[in-house]
Write a protein that holds these residues in place. Sequence first.
Motif, PDB file in Angstrom:
ATOM      1  N   THR A 240       0.839  -1.204   0.000  1.00 40.63           N
ATOM      2  CA  THR A 240       0.000   0.000   0.000  1.00 40.63           C
ATOM      3  C   THR A 240       0.869   1.248   0.000  1.00 40.63           C
ATOM      4  OG1 THR A 240      -1.694  -1.213   1.197  1.00 40.63           O
ATOM      5  CG2 THR A 240      -1.895   1.172   1.195  1.00 40.63           C
ATOM      6  N   VAL A 241       1.899   1.255   0.848  1.00 36.78           N
ATOM      7  CA  VAL A 241       2.810   2.402   0.908  1.00 36.78           C
ATOM      8  C   VAL A 241       3.527   2.579  -0.435  1.00 36.78           C
ATOM      9  CG1 VAL A 241       4.892   3.353   2.004  1.00 36.78           C
ATOM     10  CG2 VAL A 241       3.159   2.210   3.411  1.00 36.78           C
ATOM     11  N   ILE A 242       4.066   1.481  -0.981  1.00 36.01           N
ATOM     12  CA  ILE A 242       4.839   1.579  -2.228  1.00 36.01           C
ATOM     13  C   ILE A 242       3.941   2.003  -3.398  1.00 36.01           C
ATOM     14  CG2 ILE A 242       6.190   0.278  -3.939  1.00 36.01           C
ATOM     15  CD1 ILE A 242       7.455  -1.266  -1.698  1.00 36.01           C
ATOM     16  N   LYS A 243       2.712   1.475  -3.449  1.00 32.46           N
ATOM     17  CA  LYS A 243       1.791   1.876  -4.524  1.00 32.46           C
ATOM     18  C   LYS A 243       1.526   3.376  -4.468  1.00 32.46           C
ATOM     19  CE  LYS A 243      -0.650  -2.433  -5.207  1.00 32.46           C
ATOM     20  NZ  LYS A 243      -1.780  -3.224  -4.711  1.00 32.46           N
ATOM     21  N   CYS A 244       1.336   3.916  -3.258  1.00 31.59           N
ATOM     22  CA  CYS A 244       1.143   5.369  -3.110  1.00 31.59           C
ATOM     23  C   CYS A 244       2.385   6.108  -3.575  1.00 31.59           C
ATOM     24  CB  CYS A 244       0.860   5.739  -1.658  1.00 31.59           C
ATOM     25  SG  CYS A 244      -0.769   5.284  -1.119  1.00 31.59           S
ATOM     26  N   ASN A 245       3.558   5.622  -3.181  1.00 30.34           N
ATOM     27  CA  ASN A 245       4.816   6.273  -3.581  1.00 30.34           C
ATOM     28  C   ASN A 245       4.978   6.279  -5.095  1.00 30.34           C
ATOM     29  OD1 ASN A 245       5.538   6.785  -0.926  1.00 30.34           O
ATOM     30  ND2 ASN A 245       6.961   5.059  -0.775  1.00 30.34           N
ATOM     31  N   LEU A 246       4.703   5.139  -5.744  1.00 34.49           N
ATOM     32  CA  LEU A 246       4.872   5.057  -7.204  1.00 34.49           C
ATOM     33  C   LEU A 246       3.835   5.921  -7.918  1.00 34.49           C
ATOM     34  CD1 LEU A 246       5.663   1.243  -7.651  1.00 34.49           C
ATOM     35  CD2 LEU A 246       7.255   3.156  -7.930  1.00 34.49           C
ATOM     36  N   LYS A 247       2.647   5.995  -7.353  1.00 26.57           N
ATOM     37  CA  LYS A 247       1.599   6.834  -7.923  1.00 26.57           C
ATOM     38  C   LYS A 247       2.027   8.304  -7.865  1.00 26.57           C
ATOM     39  CE  LYS A 247      -2.813   7.987  -8.982  1.00 26.57           C
ATOM     40  NZ  LYS A 247      -2.649   9.421  -9.108  1.00 26.57           N
ATOM     41  N   SER A 248       2.524   8.751  -6.707  1.00 27.74           N
ATOM     42  CA  SER A 248       2.894  10.162  -6.631  1.00 27.74           C
ATOM     43  C   SER A 248       4.197  10.432  -7.385  1.00 27.74           C
ATOM     44  CB  SER A 248       2.928  10.684  -5.196  1.00 27.74           C
ATOM     45  OG  SER A 248       3.829   9.978  -4.426  1.00 27.74           O
ATOM     46  N   LEU A 249       5.081   9.413  -7.502  1.00 29.44           N
ATOM     47  CA  LEU A 249       6.261   9.577  -8.367  1.00 29.44           C
ATOM     48  C   LEU A 249       5.798   9.848  -9.801  1.00 29.44           C
ATOM     49  CD1 LEU A 249       9.355   9.435  -8.845  1.00 29.44           C
ATOM     50  CD2 LEU A 249       9.088   6.968  -9.199  1.00 29.44           C
ATOM     51  N   ALA A 250       4.783   9.104 -10.243  1.00 30.83           N
ATOM     52  CA  ALA A 250       4.237   9.300 -11.593  1.00 30.83           C
ATOM     53  C   ALA A 250       3.582  10.676 -11.716  1.00 30.83           C
ATOM     54  CB  ALA A 250       3.240   8.193 -11.919  1.00 30.83           C
ATOM     55  N   ASP A 251       2.782  11.044 -10.724  1.00 29.39           N
ATOM     56  CA  ASP A 251       2.084  12.340 -10.778  1.00 29.39           C
ATOM     57  C   ASP A 251       3.070  13.503 -10.865  1.00 29.39           C
ATOM     58  OD1 ASP A 251      -0.301  11.016 -10.640  1.00 29.39           O
ATOM     59  OD2 ASP A 251      -0.657  11.422  -8.517  1.00 29.39           O
ATOM     60  N   VAL A 252       4.070  13.491  -9.966  1.00 29.71           N
ATOM     61  CA  VAL A 252       5.039  14.593  -9.931  1.00 29.71           C
ATOM     62  C   VAL A 252       5.839  14.626 -11.236  1.00 29.71           C
ATOM     63  CG1 VAL A 252       7.071  15.538  -8.727  1.00 29.71           C
ATOM     64  CG2 VAL A 252       5.194  14.574  -7.404  1.00 29.71           C
ATOM     65  N   SER A 253       6.298  13.456 -11.708  1.00 29.02           N
ATOM     66  CA  SER A 253       7.095  13.386 -12.941  1.00 29.02           C
ATOM     67  C   SER A 253       6.291  13.862 -14.145  1.00 29.02           C
ATOM     68  CB  SER A 253       7.538  11.948 -13.221  1.00 29.02           C
ATOM     69  OG  SER A 253       8.263  11.433 -12.143  1.00 29.02           O
ATOM     70  N   GLU A 254       5.051  13.414 -14.226  1.00 33.15           N
ATOM     71  CA  GLU A 254       4.222  13.758 -15.394  1.00 33.15           C
ATOM     72  C   GLU A 254       3.894  15.243 -15.402  1.00 33.15           C
ATOM     73  OE1 GLU A 254       1.086  10.811 -15.268  1.00 33.15           O
ATOM     74  OE2 GLU A 254       2.477   9.214 -15.873  1.00 33.15           O
ATOM     75  N   ARG A 255       3.716  15.813 -14.221  1.00 26.67           N
ATOM     76  CA  ARG A 255       3.462  17.261 -14.130  1.00 26.67           C
ATOM     77  C   ARG A 255       4.701  18.036 -14.597  1.00 26.67           C
ATOM     78  NH1 ARG A 255       3.931  20.052  -9.562  1.00 26.67           N
ATOM     79  NH2 ARG A 255       3.654  18.214  -8.282  1.00 26.67           N
ATOM     80  N   LEU A 256       5.883  17.596 -14.132  1.00 29.32           N
ATOM     81  CA  LEU A 256       7.133  18.252 -14.546  1.00 29.32           C
ATOM     82  C   LEU A 256       7.362  18.107 -16.051  1.00 29.32           C
ATOM     83  CD1 LEU A 256       9.527  17.266 -11.618  1.00 29.32           C
ATOM     84  CD2 LEU A 256       8.758  19.577 -12.182  1.00 29.32           C
ATOM     85  N   ALA A 257       7.050  16.928 -16.593  1.00 32.86           N
ATOM     86  CA  ALA A 257       7.242  16.680 -18.033  1.00 32.86           C
ATOM     87  C   ALA A 257       6.322  17.590 -18.847  1.00 32.86           C
ATOM     88  CB  ALA A 257       6.968  15.212 -18.355  1.00 32.86           C
ATOM     89  N   LEU A 258       5.112  17.756 -18.350  1.00 32.73           N
ATOM     90  CA  LEU A 258       4.145  18.610 -19.038  1.00 32.73           C
ATOM     91  C   LEU A 258       4.611  20.062 -19.006  1.00 32.73           C
ATOM     92  CD1 LEU A 258       1.401  18.512 -20.422  1.00 32.73           C
ATOM     93  CD2 LEU A 258       0.337  18.938 -18.208  1.00 32.73           C
TER      94      LEU A 258
END
Length: 175
Positions: A148-166
């Motif tokens: 559960t912790v790791i899924k949240c971490n990977l989700k927010s890693l994706a969110d932050v990265s995708e926002r920066l990429a955009l």
Amino acid sequence: EEEHIWRYHKHEMQEYQCGSILIKRINAPVQLVWSLVRRFDQPQGYKRFIQSCTVNGDGKVGSIRNVNVVTGLPATSSTERLEILDEEEHIFSYRILGGDHRLKNYWSIITLHSEMINGRPGTLAIESYVVDTPEGNSKEDTCFFVETVIKCNLKSLADVSERLALQTSVEHLTL
Ligand code: A8S
């Protein structure tokens, strides 16, 4: 995918331990995702359960960090050692030395692999871990908590990265 797992995520697991592997596809270039993952001194850059972090050492392998966790979790702090920081292969690994929580001998590794996603440069993130099963808990419950912790971490890693990429791609737009 299977080759990456076979190469980097083979853990020696004992009978009293548990562990698993989680995978996340991210719509951002591997260099950008790596710039977040590699920051041993700043896990709160994308991990939402971490409130603050202080590092003893130069940020190289062997450095120790002390993280404080946000309130509302069954933990307050954790002491962690940087085990692998491979800037070429994009491999990051840390181990938990102690702290006020139930995850003894936690050891994790995250690897990033560049991959085309819908014709654009993307990233495949693979994270695996091993941990001692705490006394009085089942392997299933322990895995469920950590996953559960790791899924949240990977989700927010994706969110932050995708926002920066955009943001980066918008800056390159000339209208
Ligand atoms: C990570 C992975 C984990 C972090 C766990 C599993 C932790 O930071 C939290 C709660 C705990 O009970 C243990 O890479 C600990 O972030 C959120 C404090 C270690």
